[in-house]
Enzyme design. Structure first.
Site, PDB file in Angstrom:
ATOM      1  N   GLY A 140     -18.073 -32.168 -29.061  1.00 45.54           N
ATOM      2  CA  GLY A 140     -18.040 -33.634 -29.058  1.00 45.54           C
ATOM      3  C   GLY A 140     -18.920 -34.134 -30.196  1.00 45.54           C
ATOM      4  O   GLY A 140     -19.060 -33.461 -31.217  1.00 45.54           O
ATOM      5  N   ARG A 141     -19.512 -35.315 -29.984  1.00 45.30           N
ATOM      6  CA  ARG A 141     -20.305 -35.913 -31.080  1.00 45.30           C
ATOM      7  C   ARG A 141     -21.455 -35.004 -31.516  1.00 45.30           C
ATOM      8  O   ARG A 141     -21.609 -34.709 -32.707  1.00 45.30           O
ATOM      9  CB  ARG A 141     -20.888 -37.257 -30.618  1.00 45.30           C
ATOM     10  CG  ARG A 141     -19.918 -38.414 -30.684  1.00 45.30           C
ATOM     11  CD  ARG A 141     -20.619 -39.702 -30.291  1.00 45.30           C
ATOM     12  NE  ARG A 141     -21.008 -39.649 -28.897  1.00 45.30           N
ATOM     13  CZ  ARG A 141     -20.437 -40.369 -27.924  1.00 45.30           C
ATOM     14  NH1 ARG A 141     -19.483 -41.212 -28.213  1.00 45.30           N
ATOM     15  NH2 ARG A 141     -20.849 -40.255 -26.682  1.00 45.30           N
ATOM     16  N   ILE A 142     -22.288 -34.560 -30.555  1.00 47.88           N
ATOM     17  CA  ILE A 142     -23.489 -33.803 -30.942  1.00 47.88           C
ATOM     18  C   ILE A 142     -23.119 -32.397 -31.399  1.00 47.88           C
ATOM     19  O   ILE A 142     -23.664 -31.882 -32.382  1.00 47.88           O
ATOM     20  CB  ILE A 142     -24.506 -33.771 -29.773  1.00 47.88           C
ATOM     21  CG1 ILE A 142     -24.948 -35.210 -29.444  1.00 47.88           C
ATOM     22  CG2 ILE A 142     -25.715 -32.914 -30.119  1.00 47.88           C
ATOM     23  CD1 ILE A 142     -25.794 -35.339 -28.162  1.00 47.88           C
ATOM     24  N   THR A 220     -29.649 -27.776 -26.024  1.00 46.28           N
ATOM     25  CA  THR A 220     -30.188 -29.139 -26.171  1.00 46.28           C
ATOM     26  C   THR A 220     -29.378 -30.095 -25.296  1.00 46.28           C
ATOM     27  O   THR A 220     -29.455 -31.309 -25.468  1.00 46.28           O
ATOM     28  CB  THR A 220     -30.085 -29.616 -27.644  1.00 46.28           C
ATOM     29  OG1 THR A 220     -28.736 -29.446 -28.085  1.00 46.28           O
ATOM     30  CG2 THR A 220     -31.019 -28.851 -28.553  1.00 46.28           C
ATOM     31  N   ARG A 222     -28.118 -29.913 -21.218  1.00 48.71           N
ATOM     32  CA  ARG A 222     -28.773 -30.093 -19.927  1.00 48.71           C
ATOM     33  C   ARG A 222     -29.128 -28.724 -19.372  1.00 48.71           C
ATOM     34  O   ARG A 222     -28.344 -27.761 -19.503  1.00 48.71           O
ATOM     35  CB  ARG A 222     -27.853 -30.821 -18.945  1.00 48.71           C
ATOM     36  CG  ARG A 222     -27.734 -32.318 -19.163  1.00 48.71           C
ATOM     37  CD  ARG A 222     -29.040 -33.062 -18.866  1.00 48.71           C
ATOM     38  NE  ARG A 222     -28.912 -34.503 -18.999  1.00 48.71           N
ATOM     39  CZ  ARG A 222     -29.205 -35.204 -20.110  1.00 48.71           C
ATOM     40  NH1 ARG A 222     -29.648 -34.589 -21.182  1.00 48.71           N
ATOM     41  NH2 ARG A 222     -29.085 -36.522 -20.119  1.00 48.71           N
ATOM     42  N   GLU A 250     -36.216 -29.507 -14.652  1.00 44.19           N
ATOM     43  CA  GLU A 250     -37.147 -30.232 -15.508  1.00 44.19           C
ATOM     44  C   GLU A 250     -38.089 -31.124 -14.712  1.00 44.19           C
ATOM     45  O   GLU A 250     -37.609 -31.806 -13.790  1.00 44.19           O
ATOM     46  CB  GLU A 250     -36.306 -31.126 -16.443  1.00 44.19           C
ATOM     47  CG  GLU A 250     -36.536 -30.833 -17.884  1.00 44.19           C
ATOM     48  CD  GLU A 250     -35.522 -31.527 -18.756  1.00 44.19           C
ATOM     49  OE1 GLU A 250     -34.467 -30.925 -19.018  1.00 44.19           O
ATOM     50  OE2 GLU A 250     -35.782 -32.657 -19.175  1.00 44.19           O
ATOM     51  N   HIS A 268     -37.891 -31.486 -24.083  1.00 44.52           N
ATOM     52  CA  HIS A 268     -36.756 -32.431 -24.118  1.00 44.52           C
ATOM     53  C   HIS A 268     -36.953 -33.510 -25.199  1.00 44.52           C
ATOM     54  O   HIS A 268     -37.043 -34.699 -24.904  1.00 44.52           O
ATOM     55  CB  HIS A 268     -36.542 -33.056 -22.730  1.00 44.52           C
ATOM     56  CG  HIS A 268     -35.132 -33.529 -22.525  1.00 44.52           C
ATOM     57  ND1 HIS A 268     -34.458 -33.437 -21.328  1.00 44.52           N
ATOM     58  CD2 HIS A 268     -34.236 -34.105 -23.385  1.00 44.52           C
ATOM     59  CE1 HIS A 268     -33.237 -33.936 -21.448  1.00 44.52           C
ATOM     60  NE2 HIS A 268     -33.088 -34.346 -22.696  1.00 44.52           N
TER      61      HIS A 268
HETATM   62  C1  DGY Z   1     -29.801 -38.044 -23.418  1.00 43.79           C
HETATM   63  O1  DGY Z   1     -29.799 -39.157 -23.943  1.00 43.79           O
HETATM   64  O2  DGY Z   1     -28.967 -37.686 -22.599  1.00 43.79           O
HETATM   65  C2  DGY Z   1     -30.894 -37.115 -23.843  1.00 43.79           C
HETATM   66  O3  DGY Z   1     -30.939 -35.955 -23.129  1.00 43.79           O
HETATM   67  C3  DGY Z   1     -32.259 -37.804 -23.854  1.00 43.79           C
HETATM   68  O4  DGY Z   1     -32.323 -38.673 -24.871  1.00 43.79           O
END
Ligand code: DGY
Length: 302
Positions: A140-142, A220, A222, A250, A268
């Site tokens: 996706g985007r990230i 990065t 969840r 977390e 995080h």
């Molecule tokens: C999100 O926005 O989901 C990140 O994990 C925290 O900024």
């Protein structure tokens, strides 16, 4: 605070999330609530706010902390902050890739602690990134932004996603493959899927065992996407290296994780730049104000 222009604001002046009972007591009678990903927005939360509640604005793009069905049952709108944290989060994925591959933290500690006795050919040898295969789980985007950064490293990109990603395929000759194929072929596996119940322990002991010996696992997204106890065992046997920004429970970590040199641990920090957090704050305020003005929020999730 932008939202203060149109509302009375009860602002919790703390950097540490207060106990849930305190949050529930404070939100009674609110028309809108700004939530963090650590706030569980479920029936008890919505009941505590009461009938006045019209909008829950999550200060995050991920919204696995929100029960959307419960919000819909009470006609409460929920919103998030998509898009603005894409580049910052991709940067943190790369900070972890670089630090993990080239043993940056171990090197820093060695120098700082006065243990460095001079150069020798086999010191802290790492993984060569140039020409390596980067596996993007969730383009996706990230995931796409993380893959885009690999261009300068001459990497081969594999990805998983429900649909083909033409940008990655055309610009980087990326190949869409099934997850297990990616897991077996990648030198670096970077996770970018949203957390949903079906993604819990997507990376479990069996998949960790299928990763190449010496491969890197970067998370990065969840924490619960990885079975953290299984990862601990894989790291203890020194088969893999990992870079983590998120954790299954977390802010608690599976005991033993902090003792290992082959894992880089961040608190995080994905969206943690001044500019990104500023943009997220503005989006949250605009989402709340829109609902309170009876307008559609710019970034609805329910
Ligand atoms: C999100 O926005 O989901 C990140 O994990 C925290 O900024």
């Amino acid at each position: 605070m932008l939202v203060g222009a149109g509302c009375v604001v009860d602002h919790l002046q703390t950097d540490v999330a207060p106990p849930r009972e305190e949050v529930l007591a404070r939100i009674e009678g609110a028309a809108g609530v700004v939530t963090m990903m650590s706030d569980r927005v479920d029936d008890p939360f919505l009941s505590a706010a009461g009938d006045t509640l019209r909008v829950v604005a999550n200060f995050a793009v991920g919204y696995d902390n929100i029960d959307l069905a419960a919000c819909s049952r009470r006609s409460v709108r929920a919103t998030n902050t998509p898009g603005v944290l894409t580049e910052a989060t991709a940067d943190i994925a790369w900070a972890l890739i670089m630090a993990t591959a080239r043993r940056v933290i171990e090197g820093d500690r060695k120098v700082r602690e006065g243990r460095w006795q001079g150069w020798y050919p086999t010191e802290l040898l790492g993984v060569e990134l140039h020409g390596a295969t980067l596996g993007i789980v969730g383009a996706g985007r990230i995931g796409t932004a993380t893959a885009r950064r690999a261009l300068g490293f001459g990497m081969h990109i594999l990805y998983t996603h429900p649909r083909a990603n033409p940008e990655l395929e055309q610009e980087q000759r990326a190949q869409r493959v099934p997850l297990d194929e990616l897991i077996e072929a990648a030198d670096i596996v970077s996770l970018h899927v949203p957390y949903r119940p079906e993604n819990r322990h997507l990376i479990d002991a069996a998949r960790l065992a299928r990763m190449k010996p010496g491969a890197l696992l970067i998370n990065t997204a969840r924490g619960p996407i990885i079975d953290e106890r299984a990862l601990l065992a894989a790291l203890q046997s020194d088969r893999l290296r990992a870079g983590l920004d998120v954790y299954e429970h977390e802010p608690q970590l599976t005991p033993g994780l902090t003792e290992l040199p082959n894992v880089v641990l961040l608190p995080h920090l994905g969206s943690g730049t001044v500019a990104t957090r500023q943009r997220m704050s503005e989006m949250v305020a605009n989402n709340i104000l829109a609902v309170l003005r009876d307008e559609p929020p710019p970034h609805p999730i329910s």
